[in-house]
Design an enzyme around this catalytic site. Structure first.
Site, PDB file in Angstrom:
ATOM      1  N   ASP A  49      30.911  35.529  14.185  1.00 11.88           N
ATOM      2  CA  ASP A  49      29.668  34.577  15.001  1.00 11.88           C
ATOM      3  C   ASP A  49      28.958  34.302  14.046  1.00 11.88           C
ATOM      4  O   ASP A  49      27.381  34.409  14.582  1.00 11.88           O
ATOM      5  CB  ASP A  49      29.433  35.392  16.396  1.00 11.88           C
ATOM      6  CG  ASP A  49      30.607  35.682  17.206  1.00 11.88           C
ATOM      7  OD1 ASP A  49      30.544  36.721  17.917  1.00 11.88           O
ATOM      8  OD2 ASP A  49      31.335  34.509  17.425  1.00 11.88           O
ATOM      9  N   HIS A 132      36.083  28.588  18.118  1.00 11.05           N
ATOM     10  CA  HIS A 132      35.594  27.198  18.034  1.00 11.05           C
ATOM     11  C   HIS A 132      35.366  26.737  16.774  1.00 11.05           C
ATOM     12  O   HIS A 132      35.297  27.499  15.529  1.00 11.05           O
ATOM     13  CB  HIS A 132      34.508  26.854  18.851  1.00 11.05           C
ATOM     14  CG  HIS A 132      33.561  28.208  19.291  1.00 11.05           C
ATOM     15  ND1 HIS A 132      32.481  28.135  20.377  1.00 11.05           N
ATOM     16  CD2 HIS A 132      33.213  29.474  18.754  1.00 11.05           C
ATOM     17  CE1 HIS A 132      31.932  29.068  20.452  1.00 11.05           C
ATOM     18  NE2 HIS A 132      32.549  29.872  19.623  1.00 11.05           N
TER      19      HIS A 132
END
Length: 132
Positions: A49, A132
């Site tokens: 992340d 993503h």
């Protein structure tokens, strides 16, 4: 940050002496990382992340002792950036998404893969896609 070392029994985990609160405060809550050992002397560091924030990713990798303190966003500093020895860095994904530096981050991580593989002893950088 979790520091896990394999003990004599495969189902036993020794958390060692890591001040989790202090390390998390130093990172200012911008990243998550898990550090553990894969067999004797081999360290595996998992980072997730980073979301397009090159500066914080680079600072995290420096603090984890994987990237040279002189490495910057300038590609000419990347060839010898790996200082992690035989460690394995696993970037578990989500490099892109929110911040503006995704392309730069991938170029850096690809260069870091090459630098780690060429190091003596060789390290390894594994890049996963994330969601993503």
């Amino acid at each position: 940050l979790h520091d896990r070392r394999l003990a004599e029994k495969p189902d036993t985990v020794d958390l060692g002496e890591v001040d989790h609160a202090d390390f998390t405060a130093q990172l200012q809550g911008n990243s998550s990382a898990v550090t553990c050992a894969e067999g004797p002397g081999r360290r595996v560091v998992s980072v997730a992340d980073q979301h397009g924030d090159f500066g914080h990713m680079l600072e995290l990798l420096k603090r984890l002792g994987l990237v040279d303190s002189l490495a910057t966003s300038t590609p000419s500093t990347w060839a010898s950036a790996w200082v992690g020895g035989d460690a394995i860095l696993v970037q578990t994904g989500d490099i892109l998404d929110r911040g503006p530096d995704g392309r730069l981050m991938y170029k850096f991580l690809w260069a870091l893969q090459d630098a780690a593989a060429a190091a003596s002893p060789p390290g390894k950088v594994v890049l996963l896609t994330g969601n993503h």
